[in-house]
Design a protein around this motif. Structure first.
Motif, short mmCIF file in Angstrom:
data_model
loop_
_atom_site.label_atom_id
_atom_site.label_comp_id
_atom_site.label_asym_id
_atom_site.label_seq_id
_atom_site.Cartn_x
_atom_site.Cartn_y
_atom_site.Cartn_z
N LEU A 236 0.83 -1.21 0.00
CA LEU A 236 0.00 0.00 0.00
C LEU A 236 0.86 1.26 0.00
N GLU A 237 2.02 1.21 0.63
CA GLU A 237 2.92 2.36 0.58
C GLU A 237 3.37 2.63 -0.85
N LEU A 238 3.66 1.57 -1.58
CA LEU A 238 4.04 1.73 -2.99
C LEU A 238 2.90 2.33 -3.80
N ILE A 239 1.68 1.87 -3.51
CA ILE A 239 0.50 2.40 -4.22
C ILE A 239 0.26 3.86 -3.84
N ALA A 240 0.46 4.19 -2.58
CA ALA A 240 0.29 5.58 -2.14
C ALA A 240 1.29 6.50 -2.83
N GLU A 241 2.51 5.98 -3.02
CA GLU A 241 3.57 6.80 -3.62
C GLU A 241 3.46 6.86 -5.14
N GLY A 242 3.13 5.73 -5.77
CA GLY A 242 3.19 5.65 -7.23
C GLY A 242 1.86 5.59 -7.94
N GLY A 243 0.75 5.57 -7.18
CA GLY A 243 -0.56 5.49 -7.82
C GLY A 243 -0.80 4.14 -8.45
N ALA A 244 -1.80 4.07 -9.31
CA ALA A 244 -2.18 2.80 -9.93
C ALA A 244 -1.09 2.23 -10.82
N ASP A 245 -0.27 3.09 -11.40
CA ASP A 245 0.73 2.63 -12.36
C ASP A 245 1.68 1.61 -11.76
N VAL A 246 1.97 1.72 -10.46
CA VAL A 246 2.91 0.80 -9.83
C VAL A 246 2.35 -0.62 -9.80
N VAL A 247 1.02 -0.75 -9.84
CA VAL A 247 0.38 -2.07 -9.81
C VAL A 247 0.44 -2.74 -11.18
#
Length: 262
Positions: A236-247
């Motif tokens: 979730l930290e990665l998603i918070a930082e990078g938005g949907a694109d990180v997924v």
């Protein structure tokens, strides 16, 4: 503005309270003339917090959804899918955002044909597939749409910072929460439903990584025990930082692809 999103949740501004309050099996709480409805008070409070900070219904729906990913693992998560209906009362228009899962690029129409055992009629028509490979394992996975859908809704209608809306779920993952009785019951269910859904207890033992999270040293979690999910917190930290694109293109996507290839 009102919104109904994945995971049986809703957030409404003035005028939408009556409809939202009709949702069954939910918890509702109001804030600043709005109302948040979701499966359980923890997720509701995340949405209420967004409203109290000046957010709108979409902000509340996004915050609620991410918190619910942590507290209702049976029915929602970053690997899920769904849809959202947004009603703009001022403009008198409704917008639908479809983020259902998509079959992977290597899936074929006859992927389960050789393993079909019959049809199950009930709450939802399903096919019985040998080994339940349409529900468990790599061949059952679709490209998840949830994060993309919430990101799209936030981009179009949200007002609060994305990372701020994901933050309550991050804290929940790292700090944990006491398992309520209803969730504990789901952990211990070992019989297939009348519509052919494989019990959660069976699903979580499919991989060692899953069992390590959703079983307590091999035993189902009990009501009152604390479920902590630090790996989910980092995701979730990665998603918070990078938005949907990180997924879909970033670090999370790369790890998923590597797991499938392995």
């Amino acid at each position: 503005m009102g919104a109904v999103a994945t995971g049986s949740l809703g957030a409404c501004g003035p005028g939408g309270q009556e409809a939202a309050a009709l949702a069954s099996g939910t918890r509702a709480s109001g804030a600043g003339g709005g109302i948040v409805v979701a499966r359980g008070p923890i997720a509701v409070e995340a949405g209420v917090g967004a409203l109290r900070r000046g957010g709108n219904a979409i902000d509340a729906a996004v915050a609620t959804a991410f918190a619910q990913f942590i507290t209702t693992p049976f029915s929602a998560g970053v690997g899920g899918f769904g849809c959202m209906v947004v009603y703009d009362a001022r403009g008198r228009r409704a917008v639908s955002i479809d983020f259902h899962g998509r079959a992977g690029s290597k899936a074929t129409p006859d992927i389960y044909r050789s393993a079909l055992e019959g049809r199950i009629y009930g709450h939802a028509d399903r096919w019985k597939v040998r080994g339940d490979i349409n529900q468990i394992g790599y061949r059952s996975v679709v490209t998840p749409g949830t994060v993309a859908g919430l990101w799209e809704a936030w981009n179009r209608f949200g007002t609060r910072p994305w990372a701020e809306l994901v933050e309550p779920a991050i804290r929940l993952a790292y700090d944990g929460f006491e398992i309520p009785r209803a969730l504990a019951g789901g952990f211990t269910t070992r019989t297939e439903s009348s519509s052919g859904v494989v019990p959660f207890f069976t699903k979580v033992q499919t991989t060692e990584a899953s069992a390590r999270i959703f079983l307590n040293n091999g035993v189902p979690w009990r009501a009152g025990e604390r479920l902590v999910q630090p790996d989910y917190g980092r995701t979730l930290e990665l998603i918070a930082e990078g938005g949907a694109d990180v997924v879909y293109r970033g670090e999370i996507a790369e790890r998923i692809a590597a797991d499938f290839d392995g």
